[in-house]
Motif scaffolding. Structure first.
Motif, PDB file in Angstrom:
ATOM      1  N   PRO A  55       0.824  -1.217   0.000  1.00 32.56           N
ATOM      2  CA  PRO A  55       0.000   0.000   0.000  1.00 32.56           C
ATOM      3  C   PRO A  55       0.853   1.258   0.000  1.00 32.56           C
ATOM      4  CG  PRO A  55       0.137  -0.890   2.222  1.00 32.56           C
ATOM      5  CD  PRO A  55       0.851  -1.870   1.323  1.00 32.56           C
ATOM      6  N   THR A  56       0.391   2.254  -0.711  1.00 32.79           N
ATOM      7  CA  THR A  56       1.045   3.568  -0.672  1.00 32.79           C
ATOM      8  C   THR A  56       0.040   4.622  -1.109  1.00 32.79           C
ATOM      9  OG1 THR A  56       3.086   4.755  -1.248  1.00 32.79           O
ATOM     10  CG2 THR A  56       1.944   3.644  -3.047  1.00 32.79           C
ATOM     11  N   TRP A  57       0.187   5.814  -0.574  1.00 31.20           N
ATOM     12  CA  TRP A  57      -0.687   6.925  -0.979  1.00 31.20           C
ATOM     13  C   TRP A  57      -0.098   7.567  -2.224  1.00 31.20           C
ATOM     14  CZ3 TRP A  57      -5.465   8.133   0.476  1.00 31.20           C
ATOM     15  CH2 TRP A  57      -5.997   9.349   0.005  1.00 31.20           C
ATOM     16  N   TRP A  58      -0.952   7.758  -3.257  1.00 29.62           N
ATOM     17  CA  TRP A  58      -0.503   8.341  -4.524  1.00 29.62           C
ATOM     18  C   TRP A  58      -1.072   9.754  -4.617  1.00 29.62           C
ATOM     19  CZ3 TRP A  58      -1.435   5.875 -10.038  1.00 29.62           C
ATOM     20  CH2 TRP A  58      -0.528   6.447 -10.955  1.00 29.62           C
ATOM     21  N   PRO A  59      -0.307  10.776  -4.231  1.00 33.14           N
ATOM     22  CA  PRO A  59      -0.841  12.135  -4.187  1.00 33.14           C
ATOM     23  C   PRO A  59      -1.333  12.645  -5.541  1.00 33.14           C
ATOM     24  CG  PRO A  59       1.205  11.999  -2.935  1.00 33.14           C
ATOM     25  CD  PRO A  59       1.060  10.705  -3.678  1.00 33.14           C
ATOM     26  N   ALA A  60      -0.670  12.256  -6.620  1.00 32.11           N
ATOM     27  CA  ALA A  60      -1.043  12.767  -7.935  1.00 32.11           C
ATOM     28  C   ALA A  60      -2.481  12.427  -8.294  1.00 32.11           C
ATOM     29  CB  ALA A  60      -0.085  12.223  -8.998  1.00 32.11           C
ATOM     30  N   ARG A  61      -2.975  11.307  -7.764  1.00 32.49           N
ATOM     31  CA  ARG A  61      -4.363  10.924  -8.032  1.00 32.49           C
ATOM     32  C   ARG A  61      -5.238  10.998  -6.789  1.00 32.49           C
ATOM     33  NH1 ARG A  61      -4.753   5.935 -12.334  1.00 32.49           N
ATOM     34  NH2 ARG A  61      -3.270   6.708 -13.879  1.00 32.49           N
ATOM     35  N   GLY A  62      -4.634  11.278  -5.641  1.00 31.80           N
ATOM     36  CA  GLY A  62      -5.420  11.382  -4.423  1.00 31.80           C
ATOM     37  C   GLY A  62      -6.079  10.085  -4.012  1.00 31.80           C
ATOM     38  N   ILE A  63      -5.379   8.961  -4.215  1.00 23.10           N
ATOM     39  CA  ILE A  63      -5.940   7.651  -3.889  1.00 23.10           C
ATOM     40  C   ILE A  63      -4.911   6.811  -3.145  1.00 23.10           C
ATOM     41  CG2 ILE A  63      -7.544   7.610  -5.838  1.00 23.10           C
ATOM     42  CD1 ILE A  63      -5.609   5.773  -7.318  1.00 23.10           C
ATOM     43  N   LEU A  64      -5.426   5.811  -2.437  1.00 19.26           N
ATOM     44  CA  LEU A  64      -4.594   4.798  -1.805  1.00 19.26           C
ATOM     45  C   LEU A  64      -4.498   3.638  -2.785  1.00 19.26           C
ATOM     46  CD1 LEU A  64      -4.542   1.933  -0.068  1.00 19.26           C
ATOM     47  CD2 LEU A  64      -3.040   3.786   0.653  1.00 19.26           C
ATOM     48  N   VAL A  65      -3.288   3.291  -3.194  1.00 23.71           N
ATOM     49  CA  VAL A  65      -3.108   2.168  -4.115  1.00 23.71           C
ATOM     50  C   VAL A  65      -2.459   1.005  -3.363  1.00 23.71           C
ATOM     51  CG1 VAL A  65      -2.940   3.624  -6.158  1.00 23.71           C
ATOM     52  CG2 VAL A  65      -0.863   3.000  -4.942  1.00 23.71           C
ATOM     53  N   TRP A  66      -2.795  -0.199  -3.786  1.00 21.40           N
ATOM     54  CA  TRP A  66      -2.144  -1.386  -3.229  1.00 21.40           C
ATOM     55  C   TRP A  66      -2.200  -2.503  -4.251  1.00 21.40           C
ATOM     56  CZ3 TRP A  66      -7.292  -0.721  -2.577  1.00 21.40           C
ATOM     57  CH2 TRP A  66      -8.127  -1.828  -2.470  1.00 21.40           C
ATOM     58  N   SER A  67      -1.365  -3.508  -4.046  1.00 23.02           N
ATOM     59  CA  SER A  67      -1.261  -4.618  -4.988  1.00 23.02           C
ATOM     60  C   SER A  67      -2.079  -5.807  -4.507  1.00 23.02           C
ATOM     61  CB  SER A  67       0.201  -5.058  -5.137  1.00 23.02           C
ATOM     62  OG  SER A  67       1.002  -4.020  -5.641  1.00 23.02           O
ATOM     63  N   SER A 287       0.184  -7.891   6.356  1.00 22.59           N
ATOM     64  CA  SER A 287       1.299  -7.951   5.408  1.00 22.59           C
ATOM     65  C   SER A 287       2.024  -6.622   5.263  1.00 22.59           C
ATOM     66  CB  SER A 287       0.804  -8.411   4.027  1.00 22.59           C
ATOM     67  OG  SER A 287      -0.153  -7.483   3.513  1.00 22.59           O
ATOM     68  N   ASN A 288       1.295  -5.510   5.362  1.00 23.88           N
ATOM     69  CA  ASN A 288       1.938  -4.221   5.125  1.00 23.88           C
ATOM     70  C   ASN A 288       0.996  -3.108   5.577  1.00 23.88           C
ATOM     71  OD1 ASN A 288       3.862  -2.336   4.176  1.00 23.88           O
ATOM     72  ND2 ASN A 288       4.321  -3.595   2.398  1.00 23.88           N
ATOM     73  N   LEU A 289       1.466  -1.865   5.473  1.00 18.88           N
ATOM     74  CA  LEU A 289       0.681  -0.733   5.955  1.00 18.88           C
ATOM     75  C   LEU A 289       1.268   0.561   5.419  1.00 18.88           C
ATOM     76  CD1 LEU A 289       2.319   0.629   8.852  1.00 18.88           C
ATOM     77  CD2 LEU A 289       2.247  -1.856   9.059  1.00 18.88           C
ATOM     78  N   CYS A 290       0.488   1.624   5.502  1.00 18.97           N
ATOM     79  CA  CYS A 290       0.994   2.962   5.175  1.00 18.97           C
ATOM     80  C   CYS A 290       0.053   3.982   5.795  1.00 18.97           C
ATOM     81  CB  CYS A 290       1.132   3.171   3.668  1.00 18.97           C
ATOM     82  SG  CYS A 290      -0.432   3.390   2.795  1.00 18.97           S
ATOM     83  N   PHE A 291       0.434   5.253   5.707  1.00 22.40           N
ATOM     84  CA  PHE A 291      -0.344   6.336   6.298  1.00 22.40           C
ATOM     85  C   PHE A 291      -0.986   7.195   5.209  1.00 22.40           C
ATOM     86  CE2 PHE A 291       3.034   5.532   9.415  1.00 22.40           C
ATOM     87  CZ  PHE A 291       2.279   5.337  10.564  1.00 22.40           C
ATOM     88  N   SER A 292      -2.032   7.908   5.614  1.00 21.61           N
ATOM     89  CA  SER A 292      -2.551   8.991   4.790  1.00 21.61           C
ATOM     90  C   SER A 292      -1.543  10.138   4.825  1.00 21.61           C
ATOM     91  CB  SER A 292      -3.904   9.456   5.330  1.00 21.61           C
ATOM     92  OG  SER A 292      -3.748  10.006   6.630  1.00 21.61           O
ATOM     93  N   PRO A 293      -1.675  11.124   3.935  1.00 22.33           N
ATOM     94  CA  PRO A 293      -0.663  12.191   3.883  1.00 22.33           C
ATOM     95  C   PRO A 293      -0.452  12.915   5.209  1.00 22.33           C
ATOM     96  CG  PRO A 293      -2.039  12.265   1.927  1.00 22.33           C
ATOM     97  CD  PRO A 293      -2.656  11.250   2.837  1.00 22.33           C
ATOM     98  N   GLN A 295      -0.914  11.603   8.140  1.00 23.07           N
ATOM     99  CA  GLN A 295      -0.680  10.576   9.152  1.00 23.07           C
ATOM    100  C   GLN A 295      -1.782  10.555  10.208  1.00 23.07           C
ATOM    101  OE1 GLN A 295       3.356  10.533  10.645  1.00 23.07           O
ATOM    102  NE2 GLN A 295       4.236  10.390   8.597  1.00 23.07           N
ATOM    103  N   GLN A 296      -3.019  10.772   9.754  1.00 20.69           N
ATOM    104  CA  GLN A 296      -4.172  10.679  10.642  1.00 20.69           C
ATOM    105  C   GLN A 296      -5.003   9.436  10.367  1.00 20.69           C
ATOM    106  OE1 GLN A 296      -6.220  14.485  10.449  1.00 20.69           O
ATOM    107  NE2 GLN A 296      -4.977  15.267  12.119  1.00 20.69           N
ATOM    108  N   ARG A 297      -4.624   8.673   9.368  1.00 21.32           N
ATOM    109  CA  ARG A 297      -5.293   7.403   9.090  1.00 21.32           C
ATOM    110  C   ARG A 297      -4.232   6.385   8.720  1.00 21.32           C
ATOM    111  NH1 ARG A 297     -10.637   6.083   5.442  1.00 21.32           N
ATOM    112  NH2 ARG A 297     -11.645   6.263   7.485  1.00 21.32           N
ATOM    113  N   LEU A 298      -4.405   5.178   9.239  1.00 24.63           N
ATOM    114  CA  LEU A 298      -3.509   4.066   8.949  1.00 24.63           C
ATOM    115  C   LEU A 298      -4.236   3.099   8.029  1.00 24.63           C
ATOM    116  CD1 LEU A 298      -0.771   2.653   9.708  1.00 24.63           C
ATOM    117  CD2 LEU A 298      -2.063   1.445  11.486  1.00 24.63           C
ATOM    118  N   PHE A 299      -3.608   2.762   6.907  1.00 20.49           N
ATOM    119  CA  PHE A 299      -4.135   1.758   5.978  1.00 20.49           C
ATOM    120  C   PHE A 299      -3.342   0.466   6.173  1.00 20.49           C
ATOM    121  CE2 PHE A 299      -4.978   5.852   3.928  1.00 20.49           C
ATOM    122  CZ  PHE A 299      -6.323   5.735   3.622  1.00 20.49           C
ATOM    123  N   ILE A 300      -4.043  -0.666   6.201  1.00 19.07           N
ATOM    124  CA  ILE A 300      -3.422  -1.948   6.516  1.00 19.07           C
ATOM    125  C   ILE A 300      -3.853  -2.984   5.478  1.00 19.07           C
ATOM    126  CG2 ILE A 300      -3.248  -3.800   8.229  1.00 19.07           C
ATOM    127  CD1 ILE A 300      -4.104  -1.684  10.344  1.00 19.07           C
TER     128      ILE A 300
END
Length: 314
Positions: A55-67, A287-293, A295-300
Motif C-alpha cells: 500500500p502507498t498513498w498516490w498524491p497525484a491521483r489522491g488515492i490509496l493504491v495497493w497490490s 502484510s503491510n501498511l501505510c499512512f494517509s498524507p 498521518q491521521q489514518r492508517l491503511f493496513i
C-alpha cells in the motif's frame, strides 16, 4: 499491462464496513494511546482481493493504491469509498512507492525488475539487472530524499508460483540495492537472509530493513538498522528489533520516528529507541501498511482485505 480498464469498478462508493470480533488496540506505553485511542476500531475498505500488499498513498491521483499480488492487479481506493482497478494483468507487482516526480514505482516479481507508472497512465521499465544479471524478485521499494530508489530483492517470487515465475537465482544472493534514476547506476548496499520491508528515518540518516527468512526455514524475523552516510553508503547493521509472532513483512516510519510494522498478530508499534509501544490487532496476518498524507489514518493490508484505522487528531 493495462492501465485504467473501462470496466474497472470493483466497489461502489459508500461507507466502510465494520470489522467485528477484533480486539481493540493494546497500549504498552502511555504514548501509544495518545496516537491510537483505545476506542479506535478497524474498518474494512475492501475484502475481495486474493493477497494484498504494497500500500502507498498516490498524491497525484489522491488515492490509496495497493497490490493484489496473486490477483495480478494494482487497486485504488478513493475517498468516496469506491475501489477501482488501477493497473490490470500485472507481472505480479508487489511493493509500490511514489518517486519525487509523482510517478508510482513498482516491484515486479514476474519480470524481476522495477517499473513505474506516471499519473497519466504511461508505464515503463526502470531497471532489471545488476552487473548484467537479472534480479531475483524485487519486493519492496522506498524513495530517498535525493530521489534514489532503494529496494529489497529476496527470492519469494522465484519460489512461489502464485506470486511470480519459478526460476533459479541469477545472482546467488539476496540484497538491498540503491538505484539512481538520474544516471541509471545500481549499487548493492547490503545482504540479508531474505530482505523485505524497508524505510528511512524522518531525517534520512537511518535505513531500516527487515529480514523475513523465517518464512523460508531460516531464523530471520528481525528489523535491522543501518547508518546512512552521505546519502549512499551504509554503516554496519544492528538488530533494531525481533518481531514475534510472525515476521516484519512491510513497515513504515512516522514523523515521530516510530516504527509501525506488520506481524502475525497485527501492527506492532515501536519507538525510535526500539521500545514496544503497542499493538493494533488484525483478524488475519498483517502484510503491510501505510499512512494517509497527514498521518491521521492508517491503511493496513491483510490477505484479501484493505483495512483502515483512524488515528488521534494532531
Amino acid at each position: 499491462m493495462n492501465a485504467e480498464p473501462a470496466s474497472n469498478l470493483l466497489r461502489r462508493p459508500g461507507p466502510p464496513e465494520p470489522v467485528p470480533h477484533v480486539d481493540p488496540p493494546r497500549a504498552s506505553d502511555p504514548r501509544f494511546s495518545e496516537v491510537v485511542p483505545h476506542h479506535a476500531r478497524l474498518v474494512s475498505l475492501y475484502d475481495q482481493a486474493i493477497f494484498s500488499e504494497g500500500p502507498t498513498w498516490w498524491p497525484a491521483r489522491g488515492i490509496l493504491v495497493w497490490s493484489d499480488v496473486e490477483g495480478r492487479r494494482v487497486l485504488g481506493w478513493h475517498a468516496d469509498g469506491c475501489v477501482r482497478v488501477v493497473i490490470d494483468a500485472t507481472p505480479f507487482i508487489n511493493g509500490n512507492t511514489v518517486d519525487r516526480d509523482g510517478n508510482l514505482v513498482h516491484c515486479e516479481h514476474g519480470n524481476r525488475r522495477l517499473s513505474r507508472t506516471s499519473p497519466d497512465g504511461r508505464y515503463e521499465a526502470l531497471v532489471e539487472t545488476y552487473e548484467g544479471r537479472r534480479f531475483n524478485a524485487p519486493n519492496d521499494v522506498v524513495c530517498a530524499a535525493d530521489g534514489a530508489l532503494w529496494f529489497s530483492d529476496p527470492a519469494y517470487g522465484l519460489r512461489l508460483p502464485r506470486q511470480g515465475v519459478l526460476a533459479a537465482s541469477d545472482l546467488g544472493h539476496h540484497s538491498v540495492y540503491r538505484f539512481n534514476p538520474a544516471d541509471g547506476s545500481v549499487r548493492r548496499m547490503t545482504d540479508l537472509g531474505q530482505p523485505n520491508g524497508l524505510a528511512f528515518s524522518p531525517d534520512g540518516r537511518t535505513l531500516y530493513v527487515s529480514d523475513t527468512s523465517r518464512t523460508e526455514g531460516g531464523d530471520g524475523h528481525t528489523i535491522h538498522e543501518y547508518a546512512v552516510v552521505d546519502d549512499q553508503t551504509l554503516g554496519e547493521p544492528r538488530v533494531f528489533a525481533e518481531i514475534e509472532p510472525g515476521v516484519p513483512d512491510g513497515f513504515r516510519v512516522d514523523d515521530r520516528g516510530w516504527i509501525w510494522t506488520s506481524s502475525e498478530a497485527g501492527v506492532q508499534v515501536l519507538s525510535a529507541e526500539g521500545h514496544r509501544l503497542g499493538l493494533i490487532p488484525t483478524p488475519q496476518v498483517c502484510s503491510n501498511l501505510c499512512f494517509s498524507p497527514e498521518q491521521q489514518r492508517l491503511f493496513i493490508t491483510s490477505k484479501q482485505h484493505l483495512y483502515a484505522l483512524d488515528l488521534a487528531a494532531r
